[in-house]
Design an enzyme around this catalytic site. Structure first.
Site, PDB file in Angstrom:
ATOM      1  N   THR A   1      10.889  79.997  82.396  1.00 57.65           N
ATOM      2  CA  THR A   1      10.477  78.771  81.245  1.00 57.65           C
ATOM      3  C   THR A   1      10.898  77.414  82.073  1.00 57.65           C
ATOM      4  O   THR A   1      12.147  77.316  81.928  1.00 57.65           O
ATOM      5  CB  THR A   1      11.000  78.945  80.054  1.00 57.65           C
ATOM      6  OG1 THR A   1      10.261  80.314  79.579  1.00 57.65           O
ATOM      7  CG2 THR A   1      10.495  78.042  79.031  1.00 57.65           C
TER       8      THR A   1
ATOM      9  N   LYS B   1       4.067  78.203  77.152  1.00 62.13           N
ATOM     10  CA  LYS B   1       5.510  78.552  76.561  1.00 62.13           C
ATOM     11  C   LYS B   1       5.978  77.686  75.548  1.00 62.13           C
ATOM     12  O   LYS B   1       6.869  77.942  74.667  1.00 62.13           O
ATOM     13  CB  LYS B   1       6.099  78.885  77.643  1.00 62.13           C
ATOM     14  CG  LYS B   1       7.313  79.527  77.492  1.00 62.13           C
ATOM     15  CD  LYS B   1       7.433  80.984  76.716  1.00 62.13           C
ATOM     16  CE  LYS B   1       8.998  81.331  76.369  1.00 62.13           C
ATOM     17  NZ  LYS B   1       9.520  81.765  77.488  1.00 62.13           N
TER      18      LYS B   1
ATOM     19  N   LYS C   1      17.457  74.517  76.450  1.00 61.07           N
ATOM     20  CA  LYS C   1      16.833  74.008  77.439  1.00 61.07           C
ATOM     21  C   LYS C   1      15.173  73.923  77.472  1.00 61.07           C
ATOM     22  O   LYS C   1      14.757  72.860  77.609  1.00 61.07           O
ATOM     23  CB  LYS C   1      16.995  74.864  78.695  1.00 61.07           C
ATOM     24  CG  LYS C   1      16.382  74.440  80.099  1.00 61.07           C
ATOM     25  CD  LYS C   1      15.073  75.410  80.532  1.00 61.07           C
ATOM     26  CE  LYS C   1      15.567  76.990  80.548  1.00 61.07           C
ATOM     27  NZ  LYS C   1      14.330  77.671  80.833  1.00 61.07           N
TER      28      LYS C   1
END
Length: 305
Positions: free
Chosen positions: A105, A180, A248
């Site tokens: 990701t 995502k 993150k």
């Protein structure tokens, strides 16, 4: 340049990143007949794959030199940049016609950058982040969100089918990563609801396992509730996905939202709550460790309740 033909037993794959999810995902490909060469910063974490017949490489470049298709699933965008674009990275060892599939990701802009750089070497690049956590990886039922050339994505179907159940090409380079971010935004706010609901149930004196029987199959049901709710109840905060990696991801989503000029206050709240989870020392635990931070906020020791 035509998309490659990818066939188990003939196509050689490379795998970089043998962590919580990567090890299982690569293992499924080996079981389907793909010969694999692997690399991980800590070699011992690749031992399970080596035991299954994978070969070891000392650098990502060496992985690419031995492979037709290289998969990467690492931690942060900086890691992606290093293992793919670094001096000893995948691109340095790639040949024309090779395929790079980044399943980390990461930033949509980085996915586009890598695709453009790879194209200059006649190398294909696909971004394919996944959802489903360690359970989905182990059971080969991940949701795979894909961005890249349609023909190349189609040629990778034998690989996708070995790892996932929901396989959708969302568009060109970067589209998988944007999808995502949608996924992570949903999870961030959803996990707040899961944790607060279980906290409420506990303080109300209810049997949480009985409560789960009533709510998990109804309108309030969700993947997080059904899969992570029992872990929370059983004080199992082992990572299916690390808190620090989730922070993150939320940072990337918030950054992209600012670029698009949209306000996502729920996501911003989730990011702040997870910063608290990390500050309390749970950065290497699973995302459901949010329960520990919310419990501490209410002066409750969840694990000793």
């Amino acid at each position: 340049m035509a998309a490659p033909t990818i066939v188990p037993g003939k196509t050689k794959i490379g795998w970089i990143g043998t962590g919580v999810m990567g090890s299982s995902m690569c293992g499924h490909l080996i079981e389907k007949g793909f010969a694999a060469t692997v690399y991980n910063r800590t070699q011992s974490k690749a031992q399970g794959l080596l035991d299954k017949g994978a070969a070891w490489a000392d650098t990502p470049k060496q992985v690419a030199e031995a492979s037709d298709v290289v998969f990467t699933i690492v931690g942060f965008p900086s890691d992606v940049r290093e293992v793919i674009q670094g001096e000893e990275g995948v691109l340095a060892g790639s040949k024309p016609g090779n395929v790079i599939v980044d399943m980390t990701t990461s930033e949509p802009s980085l996915a586009i950058e890598i695709a453009e750089t790879a194209a200059k070497q006649d190398v294909f690049s696909v971004d394919a982040p996944v959802s489903g956590g360690d359970i989905g990886a182990k059971e080969a039922r991940l949701s795979i969100m894909i961005g890249g050339d349609e023909a190349v994505v189609s040629s990778l179907q034998p690989c996708w089918e070995a790892m996932g159940k929901t396989i959708v090409r969302q568009g060109g380079p970067g589209a998988g990563q944007h999808t995502k971010m949608v996924n992570q935004t949903l999870i961030a706010t959803g996990m707040i609801g899961v944790c607060e609901a279980l906290l409420y149930g506990y303080k109300a004196g209810l049997d949480l396992k009985t409560v789960m029987q009533s709510v998990a199959s109804g309108a309030a049901g969700s993947w997080s509730l059904s899969n992570l709710g029992p872990r929370i109840i059983n004080n199992n905060f082992d990572p299916g996905f690390f808190v620090e990696h989730f922070i993150k991801d939320m940072g990337i989503a918030l950054s992209e939202a600012r670029k698009m000029g949209i306000a996502l206050p729920g996501l911003a709240l989730g990011e702040q709550l997870y910063q608290a989870v990390k500050a309390q020392g749970h950065g290497r635990q699973g995302t459901h460790a949010l329960q520990l931070a919310l419990s501490q906020l209410n002066n409750i020791d969840w694990t000793k309740r």
